[in-house]
Design a protein around this motif. Structure first.
Motif, PDB file in Angstrom:
ATOM      1  N   VAL A 289      34.467  45.457  37.101  1.00  0.00           N
ATOM      2  CA  VAL A 289      34.929  46.016  38.371  1.00  0.00           C
ATOM      3  C   VAL A 289      36.145  45.202  38.810  1.00  0.00           C
ATOM      4  O   VAL A 289      36.094  43.975  38.839  1.00  0.00           O
ATOM      5  N   LEU A 290      37.225  45.913  39.149  1.00  0.00           N
ATOM      6  CA  LEU A 290      38.463  45.211  39.522  1.00  0.00           C
ATOM      7  C   LEU A 290      38.809  45.435  40.984  1.00  0.00           C
ATOM      8  O   LEU A 290      38.798  46.569  41.462  1.00  0.00           O
ATOM      9  N   ARG A 291      39.092  44.339  41.663  1.00  0.00           N
ATOM     10  CA  ARG A 291      39.575  44.407  43.057  1.00  0.00           C
ATOM     11  C   ARG A 291      40.981  43.841  43.106  1.00  0.00           C
ATOM     12  O   ARG A 291      41.309  42.880  42.409  1.00  0.00           O
ATOM     13  N   THR A 292      41.823  44.428  43.938  1.00  0.00           N
ATOM     14  CA  THR A 292      43.151  43.859  44.145  1.00  0.00           C
ATOM     15  C   THR A 292      43.606  44.100  45.577  1.00  0.00           C
ATOM     16  O   THR A 292      42.910  44.779  46.347  1.00  0.00           O
ATOM     17  N   SER A 293      44.761  43.540  45.923  1.00  0.00           N
ATOM     18  CA  SER A 293      45.360  43.878  47.212  1.00  0.00           C
ATOM     19  C   SER A 293      46.875  43.943  47.050  1.00  0.00           C
ATOM     20  O   SER A 293      47.447  43.283  46.176  1.00  0.00           O
ATOM     21  N   PHE A 294      47.478  44.797  47.873  1.00  0.00           N
ATOM     22  CA  PHE A 294      48.921  45.029  47.808  1.00  0.00           C
ATOM     23  C   PHE A 294      49.531  44.853  49.196  1.00  0.00           C
ATOM     24  O   PHE A 294      48.833  44.893  50.209  1.00  0.00           O
TER      25      PHE A 294
END
Ligand code: SF4
Length: 436
Positions: A289-294
């Motif tokens: 599961v991948l989480r990111t922020s922009f």
């Protein structure tokens, strides 16, 4: 100031601040001060502020204003942490009721001011963590050496300082003994851990994960937050895949998907490299599961660059992705940049991103339907028909930032149970308790 007997602590900001507050609380309670729930009942009120972006500074200032307005005779009001590191003088000027101001990392000074004999408390490690429900944060380092032009953290927190491995192992064992079933590793940049101790980039964090995994045992989950994209190495991916208790979840803030914007942000990775390591992660751990922020609206961001970000996020299909509007920060490289983006454009782009991400998140969530997963129980409640419902998190959800799983049935808060996932919404999952 009379010797204080009680304190009330307000913490704003991120999990790293929670960890700092926990450290302060251990000093204060070690000095026999008692925590109280209501600020009005406290001899000393302490605010641990956040200074990350303008909005968080304003929230911190608002908390200080409220407490200052209600302060009664004989109380001491202390403001500390990230915001006062930057704006201590302004806080005092705006709220004269504030008695003392401290910057970051001055928790021992705060405790000394409150008459705690800090030197007599031997059992306080320099870095420590918080147990809340089944999970605990373990702060593995503080500070950051990266040059990101939007970020004021290096100015607030200073250079990278990693906690020694031996101390982290001891702290992890303490947390597990206190009931933690998951340790969430946090830092400004967790993948930089050990660089300042002379450890090579590829093996520092991998080695620490191996040590922690062995020290806490297979039953305790280890979750990695705040990975820096250019440091997600093959060695780290291999270690995550091999260790039985490192959850297949990675939080890797990418900030943008346009090469031009990334260059202005002084981020060292490029989009092709990100695609490559994500492919490697997914090959090694197909269920990851991948989480990111922009950031939307960084200075100079054109509509075309923003569309590159949308395309990038659509191609990668992140399970969880947040998008913040760019916040102008004094003491950062971007402060003086020309072509600042208008607020309404930033907000429109952020909203457009989130509408796209909502659909992606819903699609990613549907792949869990029909699966049976271990879940850590956060709390209990009832559905609208009065049936008992358990709320919790599987490996798919990190505490505080992702959704939850709601499962029909009962269980002990803090325990680990098995649930079957029956339905998926945009951010949350719904299921049935199978064993408790
Ligand atoms: S790596 Fe993170 S904490 Fe460090 S400067 Fe960049 S955004 Fe800020």
């Amino acid at each position: 100031m009379a010797v204080p007997k009680t304190y009330h602590l307000v913490t704003l900001g991120c999990p790293k601040n929670d960890v700092d507050s926990e450290h302060l609380e251990r000093l204060l309670t070690g000095g026999e001060l008692l925590p109280v729930l209501q600020p009005g009942d406290a001899d000393a009120i302490i605010v641990n502020t956040c200074g990350f972006i303008e909005q968080s500074q304003e929230q911190s200032m608002e908390a200080v204003r409220t407490l200052a307005a209600a302060k009664r005779e004989g109380q001491t009001l202390i403001v500390a942490g990230c915001m006062t590191q930057l704006y201590g003088r302004q806080v005092k000027e705006e709220s004269p009721a504030v008695d003392h101001v401290f910057g970051v990392g001055q928790w021992q000074d705060v405790a000394r001011l409150l008459s705690v004999d800090v030197d007599a408390i031997f059992d306080i490690p320099e870095s420590n963590a918080k147990v809340s429900g089944p999970s605990a944060y373990l702060k593995i380092s503080d500070g950051c050496d990266a040059p990101c032009t939007f970020c004021v953290i290096p100015k607030i927190k200073g250079r990278l300082r990693s906690a020694p491995a031996g101390m982290l192992v001891k702290e992890a064992q303490r947390l597990v003994a206190a009931g933690a079933k998951e340790l969430v590793l946090v830092a400004q940049d967790s993948t930089a851990w050990g660089e300042d101790l002379g450890l090579p980039v590829a093996s520092g964090l991998s080695g620490l994960l191996e040590m922690l995994s062995e020290a806490v045992g297979e039953e305790v989950w280890l979750r990695l937050m705040y990975a820096y994209p250019s440091r997600v190495s093959s060695k780290l991916i291999e270690t995550m895949a091999q260790l039985p208790n490192v959850v297949h979840y990675l939080d890797v803030p990418l900030q943008h998907g346009s090469e031009a914007t990334l260059r202005r942000m002084k981020r060292p990775h490029n989009v092709a490299k990100v695609h490559a390591f994500i492919a490697e992660l997914r090959a090694a751990m197909p269920d990851i599961v991948l989480r990111t922020s922009f950031i939307a609206g960084f200075p100079g961001e054109t509509e075309a660059e923003f569309k590159e970000l949308l395309d990038f996020a659509r191609t990668v299909n992140f399970d969880h992705a947040g998008c913040f509007t760019y916040s102008l920060q004094q003491w950062t490289g971007a402060f003086e940049m020309a072509d600042q983006v208008a607020d309404e454009v930033k907000h429109e782009r952020r909203d457009r991103f989130m509408r796209q991400q909502q659909k992606i998140a819903a699609k990613r969530a549907r792949r869990f339907v029909g699966k049976t997963l271990p879940m850590l129980v956060e709390g209990l409640g009832e559905d609208e028909d009065g049936n008992p419902v358990v709320a919790g998190r599987t490996y798919r959800e990190a505490p505080e930032v992702d959704g939850l799983v709601f499962a029909t049935g009962t269980a002990q808060p803090g325990s680990r149970i098995l649930v079957r996932i029956d339905e998926a919404a945009d951010y949350d999952l719904f299921g049935t308790v199978l064993s408790s």
